[in-house]
Design a protein around this motif. Structure first.
Motif, mmCIF file in Angstrom:
data_model
loop_
_atom_site.group_PDB
_atom_site.id
_atom_site.type_symbol
_atom_site.label_atom_id
_atom_site.label_comp_id
_atom_site.label_asym_id
_atom_site.label_seq_id
_atom_site.Cartn_x
_atom_site.Cartn_y
_atom_site.Cartn_z
ATOM 1 N N ASP A 114 0.787 -1.234 0.000
ATOM 2 C CA ASP A 114 0.000 0.000 0.000
ATOM 3 C C ASP A 114 0.819 1.285 0.000
ATOM 4 O OD1 ASP A 114 -2.284 -1.546 0.013
ATOM 5 O OD2 ASP A 114 -2.604 -1.371 2.179
ATOM 6 N N GLN A 139 2.663 -6.967 -7.986
ATOM 7 C CA GLN A 139 1.423 -6.474 -7.384
ATOM 8 C C GLN A 139 1.445 -4.966 -7.189
ATOM 9 O OE1 GLN A 139 -0.269 -8.940 -4.137
ATOM 10 N NE2 GLN A 139 1.454 -10.298 -4.596
ATOM 11 N N ARG A 140 2.582 -4.412 -6.801
ATOM 12 C CA ARG A 140 2.674 -2.965 -6.646
ATOM 13 C C ARG A 140 2.484 -2.267 -7.991
ATOM 14 N NH1 ARG A 140 3.902 -0.202 -2.578
ATOM 15 N NH2 ARG A 140 5.019 1.338 -3.816
ATOM 16 N N ARG A 143 -1.114 -2.173 -8.879
ATOM 17 C CA ARG A 143 -1.878 -1.258 -8.027
ATOM 18 C C ARG A 143 -1.562 0.208 -8.330
ATOM 19 N NH1 ARG A 143 -2.501 -3.611 -1.972
ATOM 20 N NH2 ARG A 143 -3.238 -5.682 -2.549
#
Length: 187
Positions: A114, A139-140, A143
């Motif tokens: 996050d 994944q980063r 996102r």
């Protein structure tokens, strides 16, 4: 409002603590300096952040090279001086933190996933399979997060380590194909 030097130092030291920047004197000296010497590593980091500015897509930049070039210091500087909150993490910590449902591990993974800006230091030094690091980067990117990575691995060794296995082709697609206009500082 312009900060005086003392206020600037206090604010920056507080951000260094929040970003989990190691307390190494040399690393912190560069990180806390508003105008550090323009090393190739720092130039690459600044270029990557400038390229990403305003885009709503992920960005993963890998700064590679031999030891002693200032890669970790450039990473620490970016965590403190880039727009948004930065979080600094050593690659061995990622490799040693399995996603197994334990609350402490999940909290760490969520913080890494996050953070608006993640600095992953020393990729290639984590023990075991590199899939945890590859998964984090992939994944980063998906996102829309910014990730800066340092490594002592040469380009071929980095590709061999992280672009294989089940996750490797996905990561390669994001880093090579989707962000072709980003800085390419790996040797």
């Amino acid at each position: 409002m312009k900060l005086n030097e003392r206020q600037y130092q206090e604010r920056t030291r507080s951000r260094a603590f929040e970003a989990r920047i190691p307390e190494d004197e040399d690393l912190r000296a560069v990180a806390l300096d508003p105008f550090p010497p323009p090393t190739p590593a720092l130039t690459a980091v600044r270029s990557a952040l400038t390229w990403r500015a305003g885009r709503r897509c992920g960005c993963v930049v890998i700064v590679g090279g031999a030891r002693g070039l200032g890669k970790s210091a450039a990473l620490a500087w970016a965590m403190l001086h880039a727009e948004g909150c930065g979080l600094y993490v050593q690659a061995p910590a990622v490799g040693a933190t399995p996603r197994n449902g334990f609350s402490t591990n999940e909290e760490r993974w969520q913080a890494w996933l996050d953070a608006p800006l993640l600095g992953l230091d020393d990729a290639g030094t984590e023990a075991g399979e590199p899939e945890a690091v590859a998964s984090l980067l992939w994944q980063r990117y998906d996102r829309g997060r910014r990730t800066l990575v340092t490594t002592n691995l040469a380009r071929a060794a980095f590709v061999e380590r992280y672009f294989r296995g089940e996750i490797g082709p996905r990561l390669a697609d994001r880093l090579v194909n989707a962000q072709g206009g980003a800085a390419d500082p790996l040797p």
